[in-house]
Design a protein around this motif. Sequence first.
Motif, PDB file in Angstrom:
ATOM      1  N   TYR B 198       8.045  14.317   7.354  1.00 51.81           N
ATOM      2  CA  TYR B 198       7.453  13.224   6.575  1.00 51.81           C
ATOM      3  C   TYR B 198       8.198  11.936   6.869  1.00 51.81           C
ATOM      4  O   TYR B 198       9.420  11.877   6.815  1.00 51.81           O
ATOM      5  N   LEU B 199       7.449  10.882   7.185  1.00 52.95           N
ATOM      6  CA  LEU B 199       8.071   9.588   7.455  1.00 52.95           C
ATOM      7  C   LEU B 199       7.452   8.554   6.536  1.00 52.95           C
ATOM      8  O   LEU B 199       6.250   8.268   6.630  1.00 52.95           O
ATOM      9  N   GLY B 200       8.275   8.014   5.642  1.00 53.40           N
ATOM     10  CA  GLY B 200       7.711   7.152   4.607  1.00 53.40           C
ATOM     11  C   GLY B 200       8.294   5.755   4.532  1.00 53.40           C
ATOM     12  O   GLY B 200       9.310   5.432   5.148  1.00 53.40           O
ATOM     13  N   THR B 260       2.851  10.474   8.712  1.00 52.64           N
ATOM     14  CA  THR B 260       3.400   9.131   8.506  1.00 52.64           C
ATOM     15  C   THR B 260       2.628   8.472   7.365  1.00 52.64           C
ATOM     16  O   THR B 260       1.402   8.507   7.329  1.00 52.64           O
ATOM     17  N   SER B 261       3.364   7.847   6.468  1.00 48.50           N
ATOM     18  CA  SER B 261       2.743   7.423   5.210  1.00 48.50           C
ATOM     19  C   SER B 261       2.212   6.017   5.224  1.00 48.50           C
ATOM     20  O   SER B 261       1.827   5.496   4.182  1.00 48.50           O
ATOM     21  N   GLN B 262       2.203   5.387   6.363  1.00 45.92           N
ATOM     22  CA  GLN B 262       1.784   3.983   6.370  1.00 45.92           C
ATOM     23  C   GLN B 262       1.522   3.521   7.801  1.00 45.92           C
ATOM     24  O   GLN B 262       2.091   4.044   8.758  1.00 45.92           O
ATOM     25  N   ASN B 263       0.632   2.568   7.878  1.00 47.05           N
ATOM     26  CA  ASN B 263       0.246   1.896   9.104  1.00 47.05           C
ATOM     27  C   ASN B 263       1.281   1.691  10.206  1.00 47.05           C
ATOM     28  O   ASN B 263       1.188   2.246  11.296  1.00 47.05           O
ATOM     29  N   LEU B 264       2.273   0.874   9.885  1.00 42.20           N
ATOM     30  CA  LEU B 264       3.267   0.513  10.884  1.00 42.20           C
ATOM     31  C   LEU B 264       4.121   1.710  11.260  1.00 42.20           C
ATOM     32  O   LEU B 264       4.567   1.842  12.401  1.00 42.20           O
ATOM     33  N   VAL B 265       4.341   2.593  10.301  1.00 41.74           N
ATOM     34  CA  VAL B 265       5.109   3.797  10.585  1.00 41.74           C
ATOM     35  C   VAL B 265       4.333   4.679  11.560  1.00 41.74           C
ATOM     36  O   VAL B 265       4.894   5.251  12.503  1.00 41.74           O
ATOM     37  N   THR B 266       3.026   4.747  11.352  1.00 36.72           N
ATOM     38  CA  THR B 266       2.184   5.528  12.252  1.00 36.72           C
ATOM     39  C   THR B 266       2.279   4.980  13.680  1.00 36.72           C
ATOM     40  O   THR B 266       2.427   5.740  14.644  1.00 36.72           O
ATOM     41  N   ILE B 267       2.205   3.683  13.810  1.00 35.06           N
ATOM     42  CA  ILE B 267       2.275   3.090  15.150  1.00 35.06           C
ATOM     43  C   ILE B 267       3.632   3.362  15.795  1.00 35.06           C
ATOM     44  O   ILE B 267       3.722   3.697  16.982  1.00 35.06           O
ATOM     45  N   GLY B 268       4.692   3.245  14.997  1.00 31.93           N
ATOM     46  CA  GLY B 268       6.020   3.571  15.517  1.00 31.93           C
ATOM     47  C   GLY B 268       6.077   5.012  15.993  1.00 31.93           C
ATOM     48  O   GLY B 268       6.699   5.326  17.017  1.00 31.93           O
TER      49      GLY B 268
END
Lengths: 350, 350
Positions: B198-200, B260-268
């Motif tokens: 999980y990445l938040g 991934t819990s959010q937009n920018l995290v997903t892209i990362g």
Amino acid sequence: MTTMSESTSGTAPRARPTMRQVAALAGVGIKTVSRVINGEPNVSPAMIAKVKEAADSLDYQPDLHAGNLRRADGRTKTLGLLVGSVANPFYGTLHRAVEEAATARGIAVFASSLDDDPGREQGLVSAFLQRRVDGLILTTVTKSQAYLAAELRRGTPLVFIDREPAGIEADAVVSDNAAGSALATRHLLAHGHRRIAYLGDFDAIQTARERRRGFLEELGRAGVATRDIPVVVDLHDEAAANRAVLALLDSADPPTALFTSQNLVTIGAITALRDRSLQNRVALVGFDDISLADLLSPGITVIAQNPQRIGELAAERLLARLDGDRTPEHSYVVPTELIARGSGEIGPHA
Amino acid sequence: MTTMSESTSGTAPRARPTMRQVAALAGVGIKTVSRVINGEPNVSPAMIAKVKEAADSLDYQPDLHAGNLRRADGRTKTLGLLVGSVANPFYGTLHRAVEEAATARGIAVFASSLDDDPGREQGLVSAFLQRRVDGLILTTVTKSQAYLAAELRRGTPLVFIDREPAGIEADAVVSDNAAGSALATRHLLAHGHRRIAYLGDFDAIQTARERRRGFLEELGRAGVATRDIPVVVDLHDEAAANRAVLALLDSADPPTALFTSQNLVTIGAITALRDRSLQNRVALVGFDDISLADLLSPGITVIAQNPQRIGELAAERLLARLDGDRTPEHSYVVPTELIARGSGEIGPHA
DNA sequence: AATCTTCCTGACAACGATGTCATTTATAGT
DNA sequence: ACTATAAATGACATCGTTGTCAGGAAGATT
């Protein structure tokens, strides 16, 4: 005493408190409250404390518009922003830049979308004007903006963005559409392409025409006969662009490169190229940056506009006019930039 | 033709015309002008024509705020919208939906970005209140919104979006964060994954905590020991997320799937997977939709929120309150949706 | 013809604030 | 002590509009 206590008990008052009520509670004159609220000089510290306490206890908020009615400068500390659509990330970024500059000066921003509807444009401008905005930053879709001449003459600063005004002289901040297109064209020519197709938006849109002009003029400078160049216009959405590109790819003499003049058209072209598995054989340069364009394969080469800079400049001009700048109206041109990511660097496969 | 002529002759007036001036020009009483402008009944056709002609010739625009000062209902036909950032496409779409509903009723929308700054939130709210907005639709970052209680009591409708209010009872419209996370988790479990990282985002953000909770609770329901589950939080940008994912992938016992819990995290996460050429080996589901996610390879599976619906509902509630709806405050939950595009359907490669 | 409605119209106060100006009070100068 | 000057304070008109109300004209009813 004017206490009439609407209804009940110990909690905060039900009605919105006025300056008069604060004055009554503090036992001072109304003008003294006005002075304290506005931080005017020549009020004794004891008074300031008394008034502030009364104001806080009533949770008093001054009415900016009532004050503005009487105030000498007549400023509402409000500004109107009219864009294509607030849901469009290009305008979102621009909006943010305008907001930043405005908020720093205590100016609030009305934002509305005009959606390519001339009637809506006039209605929204009128709504802003009735609310006495101090100035207007606007994209337009009407043929002529002469209907704003009277307002401009009254001293309301107007800054046009994205498209230049017609029928009126006012500041404008625009992207270098023709030069950007020329840049894209030069890039494709430099990679050896001669048969480059142009895919554009509604020809009624000024910027769309500019982009086409830049493309054709650059081809002319390179001595490429424009007779054989496929030019398709009036593409306004992804599906239409997809169909148009498929038709070109399936034709007898398909282009070796595509120049798409707008976001959605570029995306339609990408899907069409993939439909024919030609994304690594046919070059593509698009006008307008696309998010995540660098994560696609190939990455999409684009001519990027700079919406933040456009917003900054527009706000800067507007605020300068509000501060009394009387220099002649001027069109500011914000440069575009070519970002090479792969799709534009594919050579012609004969 | 369009000579400048600062202060001269026959052209339109320099100052903004008032109702009194229109009345004088038309040779009628000021109240009659008011009646014509507001379309009140019982005015003779001849009068209407005379007044309209005078108003047009002066390019008269009524002053909404002056009128509002006296008007009985005290409505400014203005509403305030406070979001994370107007440059964020999620809020742009939401803004658009709110605008649509507002414009249909002649209501103008102030929009501001609060940028995760509690101080800025209070300043912007105050700026809106001083401009006497009829209502407020707002995201918040303050710990408690009790400072708004007095305003709410005065009858200003408040609708919280994205995050629920604290320290105050008011309507709210939020996404089903925990359920969306659970859905994503169930999806990955169904594809055979047991070691899901999980990445938040910042744990200080309520929605981020909700998403984590949904994830962990779903794992609990599935009987997966949470002890071994890598949970990384406080990732707020692409670069941080990229580093965090690389660290996980390079660890001794790397996860077979990422949530991934959010937009920018997903892209990362996407860039990190590509850095290790694992984009087709490690599954990925992201919260928040990403534009062009379907053109990537693999396509990115996401839990999509529905910003348009959130905006519509928030506007609908606000307008209903303005129309006198006195039903108890309620939190409306907008469902999220899983969009499968490939990355979330990769199985665990042991 | 006299009276009653109904329709039109405008004079005037009021909305909540600020600009002007007169008045009171403190401070300094002799 | 006594005036000259400055600081502090509030009464009042006013900003551009709408609500209230009163009065005049026109048409309807007896």
